[in-house]
Design an enzyme around this catalytic site. Structure first.
Site, PDB file in Angstrom:
ATOM      1  N   GLY A 169     -38.087 -16.709  11.272  1.00 39.34           N
ATOM      2  CA  GLY A 169     -39.199 -17.407  11.892  1.00 39.34           C
ATOM      3  C   GLY A 169     -40.131 -17.929  10.808  1.00 39.34           C
ATOM      4  N   GLU A 170     -41.433 -17.799  11.019  1.00 45.58           N
ATOM      5  CA  GLU A 170     -42.438 -18.220  10.040  1.00 45.58           C
ATOM      6  C   GLU A 170     -43.063 -16.977   9.420  1.00 45.58           C
ATOM      7  OE1 GLU A 170     -43.162 -21.157   8.980  1.00 45.58           O
ATOM      8  OE2 GLU A 170     -41.983 -22.373  10.388  1.00 45.58           O
ATOM      9  N   SER A 171     -42.780 -16.733   8.151  1.00 44.54           N
ATOM     10  CA  SER A 171     -43.240 -15.501   7.516  1.00 44.54           C
ATOM     11  C   SER A 171     -44.757 -15.405   7.467  1.00 44.54           C
ATOM     12  CB  SER A 171     -42.662 -15.395   6.099  1.00 44.54           C
ATOM     13  OG  SER A 171     -43.010 -16.534   5.316  1.00 44.54           O
ATOM     14  N   CYS A 221     -34.089 -13.837   6.791  1.00 41.22           N
ATOM     15  CA  CYS A 221     -34.877 -15.033   6.495  1.00 41.22           C
ATOM     16  C   CYS A 221     -36.350 -14.653   6.323  1.00 41.22           C
ATOM     17  CB  CYS A 221     -34.649 -16.080   7.582  1.00 41.22           C
ATOM     18  SG  CYS A 221     -35.069 -17.769   7.089  1.00 41.22           S
ATOM     19  N   ARG A 258     -33.769 -23.468   6.870  1.00 40.75           N
ATOM     20  CA  ARG A 258     -34.904 -23.448   5.945  1.00 40.75           C
ATOM     21  C   ARG A 258     -34.940 -22.127   5.184  1.00 40.75           C
ATOM     22  NH1 ARG A 258     -40.407 -25.159   8.650  1.00 40.75           N
ATOM     23  NH2 ARG A 258     -41.038 -24.778   6.510  1.00 40.75           N
ATOM     24  N   HIS A 274     -28.884 -16.300   8.906  1.00 43.40           N
ATOM     25  CA  HIS A 274     -29.118 -15.815  10.265  1.00 43.40           C
ATOM     26  C   HIS A 274     -27.820 -15.295  10.876  1.00 43.40           C
ATOM     27  CE1 HIS A 274     -33.275 -17.356  10.933  1.00 43.40           C
ATOM     28  NE2 HIS A 274     -32.921 -18.173   9.957  1.00 43.40           N
ATOM     29  N   GLU A 326     -27.451 -13.404  13.304  1.00 50.27           N
ATOM     30  CA  GLU A 326     -27.558 -13.320  14.757  1.00 50.27           C
ATOM     31  C   GLU A 326     -27.060 -14.577  15.455  1.00 50.27           C
ATOM     32  OE1 GLU A 326     -31.488 -15.225  13.551  1.00 50.27           O
ATOM     33  OE2 GLU A 326     -30.040 -13.791  12.728  1.00 50.27           O
TER      34      GLU A 326
END
Length: 223
Positions: free
Chosen positions: A49-51, A81, A170, A206, A208
């Site tokens: 996601g967005e760290s 990620c 990303r 990822h 998953e």
């Protein structure tokens, strides 16, 4: 007794991780607030996601301290990620930044994570325009890294156990790693994309999003 794995569910791809944990036969619970974070857990998954958003929400929702305490006590953790970025001791910004540009994860930088894994990661290492790609022939070393650590053999002597698919969105890049860190998976050119450190597991891709369960099986062994 069935193991319970908490999946951080404040932002990012947590639903897919929950399904994979359940596929392994464990109970998966979504962590959304401080009470959730203080519940009895046998393991933790930090999703992509967005760290920066995740590090901010962890504190705003009173989740950071209880989870940090669990990690300090040795609870197994799997970060993918952004989750790996939250575990890294050093974080730099891409796409061209190297280890020399890294700064410790602390309150005075954009990302303030758990800083439990001695790795340097570069965020957005591949740039925004080349932020996503998929390969079918990633190298997975599995338990062979444990043989290396115990027997003292060189990394060159560790055979590739399998080829696995890898999806990168990303993705960060593992620029450096310290003593005790073992490479679990790599790109075909040898670039590390998954590492272990004790009972911590981090991946830049990822797993998953693909059917292969190799990485998850490694986490299951930690549990």
């Amino acid at each position: 007794m069935e193991k319970t794995v908490g999946v951080l569910a404040v932002q990012g791809a947590f639903i897919e991780h929950r399904r994979r944990i359940e596929q392994l036969g464990f109970q998966a619970v979504e962590l959304r607030n401080g009470d959730d974070a203080r519940s009895e857990l046998d393991g933790l998954v930090l999703p992509g996601g967005e760290s920066t958003v995740q590090s901010k929400l962890l504190r705003e929702l009173d989740m950071f301290e209880p989870l940090a305490n669990k990690l300090s006590e040795g609870m197994p953790v799997f970060g993918t990620c952004a989750g790996l970025i939250l575990l890294a001791q050093q974080v730099a910004n891409g796409p061209v930044a190297g280890a020399e540009h890294a700064a410790p994860t602390s309150s005075h930088v954009a990302i303030s994570g758990f800083a439990t894994m001695p790795v340097t990661v570069v965020r957005n290492a591949y740039g925004r325009q080349l932020g996503s790609f998929h390969i079918a022939d990633g190298q997975f070393f599995g338990d062979a890294t444990g043989v290396e650590a115990a027997g003292g053999d060189s990394a060159a002597s560790v055979p590739t156990v399998a080829q696995i698919p890898m999806t990168f969105i990303r993705a960060p890049h593992i620029a450096q790693y310290g003593d005790g860190v073992e490479v679990l998976a790599a790109l075909p050119d040898g670039t590390p994309v998954a590492v272990t450190y004790g009972n911590q597991l981090g991946a830049t891709f990822h797993p998953e999003l693909d059917d292969d369960m190799s990485i998850y099986n490694t986490f299951a062994q930690m549990l």
